[in-house]
Design a protein around this motif. Structure first.
Motif, mmCIF file in Angstrom:
data_model
loop_
_atom_site.group_PDB
_atom_site.id
_atom_site.type_symbol
_atom_site.label_atom_id
_atom_site.label_comp_id
_atom_site.label_asym_id
_atom_site.label_seq_id
_atom_site.Cartn_x
_atom_site.Cartn_y
_atom_site.Cartn_z
ATOM 1 N N LEU A 44 0.224 4.320 -5.864
ATOM 2 C CA LEU A 44 0.672 5.008 -4.649
ATOM 3 C C LEU A 44 1.910 4.357 -4.036
ATOM 4 O O LEU A 44 2.318 4.708 -2.943
ATOM 5 C CB LEU A 44 -0.456 5.044 -3.627
ATOM 6 N N SER A 45 2.507 3.417 -4.754
ATOM 7 C CA SER A 45 3.693 2.687 -4.293
ATOM 8 C C SER A 45 3.476 2.036 -2.925
ATOM 9 O O SER A 45 4.302 2.109 -2.033
ATOM 10 C CB SER A 45 4.903 3.627 -4.225
ATOM 11 N N LEU A 46 2.331 1.390 -2.776
ATOM 12 C CA LEU A 46 1.978 0.684 -1.553
ATOM 13 C C LEU A 46 1.967 -0.816 -1.809
ATOM 14 O O LEU A 46 1.861 -1.263 -2.947
ATOM 15 C CB LEU A 46 0.594 1.112 -1.059
ATOM 16 N N SER A 47 2.021 -1.562 -0.741
ATOM 17 C CA SER A 47 1.891 -2.997 -0.852
ATOM 18 C C SER A 47 0.446 -3.343 -1.194
ATOM 19 O O SER A 47 -0.469 -2.806 -0.580
ATOM 20 C CB SER A 47 2.265 -3.646 0.488
ATOM 21 N N PRO A 48 0.213 -4.217 -2.140
ATOM 22 C CA PRO A 48 -1.163 -4.585 -2.503
ATOM 23 C C PRO A 48 -1.929 -5.240 -1.364
ATOM 24 O O PRO A 48 -3.145 -5.217 -1.334
ATOM 25 C CB PRO A 48 -0.990 -5.568 -3.652
ATOM 26 N N SER A 49 -1.203 -5.813 -0.415
ATOM 27 C CA SER A 49 -1.899 -6.479 0.680
ATOM 28 C C SER A 49 -2.439 -5.444 1.647
ATOM 29 O O SER A 49 -3.317 -5.679 2.424
ATOM 30 C CB SER A 49 -0.982 -7.449 1.396
#
Length: 49
Positions: A44-49
């Motif tokens: 989803l092209s999100l930050s893993p954090s």
């Protein structure tokens, strides 16, 4: 004499995600669609954090 500092940098804020997106991420991991939270974040092209 006092010196006034004016910053052109906006204050840091947290990015807020829609509840539906959060629920979809959780469902994908729980249903085994994606292997890990990291896989969902990358998909989803999100930050893993």
């Amino acid at each position: 004499m006092s010196t006034k500092v004016i910053s052109s940098v906006p204050p840091l804020t947290r990015k807020e995600y829609m509840p539906a997106l959060k629920a979809e991420c959780v469902c994908q991991v729980a249903a085994g669609v994606r292997q890990t939270e990291l896989d969902v974040a990358r998909a989803l092209s999100l930050s893993p954090s």
